[in-house]
Write a protein that holds these residues in place. Structure first.
Motif, short mmCIF file in Angstrom:
data_model
loop_
_atom_site.label_atom_id
_atom_site.label_comp_id
_atom_site.label_asym_id
_atom_site.label_seq_id
_atom_site.Cartn_x
_atom_site.Cartn_y
_atom_site.Cartn_z
N ASP A 1 0.83 -1.31 0.13
CA ASP A 1 0.01 0.19 -0.08
C ASP A 1 1.01 1.24 -0.16
OD1 ASP A 1 -2.21 1.77 0.26
OD2 ASP A 1 -2.19 1.56 2.55
N ASN A 2 0.93 1.84 -1.20
CA ASN A 2 2.00 3.17 -1.27
C ASN A 2 3.19 2.87 -1.01
OD1 ASN A 2 2.35 5.71 -1.85
ND2 ASN A 2 1.60 6.59 0.09
N GLN A 3 3.69 3.03 0.22
CA GLN A 3 5.12 2.88 0.55
C GLN A 3 5.04 1.72 1.68
OE1 GLN A 3 8.14 5.28 0.32
NE2 GLN A 3 7.28 6.13 -1.68
#
Length: 108
Positions: free
Chosen positions: A93-95
């Motif tokens: 999730d994202n980073q």
């Protein structure tokens, strides 16, 4: 008494290996190369540089046995390992990279 340097030792080993395998076909030479490589400790591991929540710089290693977390300076001895059999789900999730284990009591 003279002692050869590690570089000189490797050069001698390479020359000996080359002489032993002279005249091989390309396919035979590649097979011999892979036989040597498979015995190396880091064979088959793909490394990715990561940073954990605390800001520590680490390396994530993925191989046929599972996922391992290493110190960047020591990619031979994992700090944490997650065998594939214990991993329930992996998400990104994202980073954030999240590994959920099959044991519900285990932390993420």
């Amino acid at each position: 008494m003279y002692s050869p340097s590690p570089r000189e030792e490797w050069e001698a080993k390479i020359a000996k290996f080359h002489a032993k395998h002279r005249g091989m076909s390309r396919a035979e030479a590649m097979l011999e190369y892979l036989k040597v490589g498979q015995d190396l400790e880091t064979y088959g591991i793909s490394y990715y540089d990561i940073t954990n929540k605390k800001g520590s710089e680490l390396a994530l290693g993925v191989d046929c046995l599972g996922i391992n977390v290493y110190n960047r300076e020591d990619r031979l001895n994992p700090k944490i390992n997650f065998p594939w059999s214990e991993i329930n789900r992996i998400s990104y999730d994202n980073q954030n990279f999240i590994v959920k284990l099959t044991d519900k009591k285990s932390p993420k």
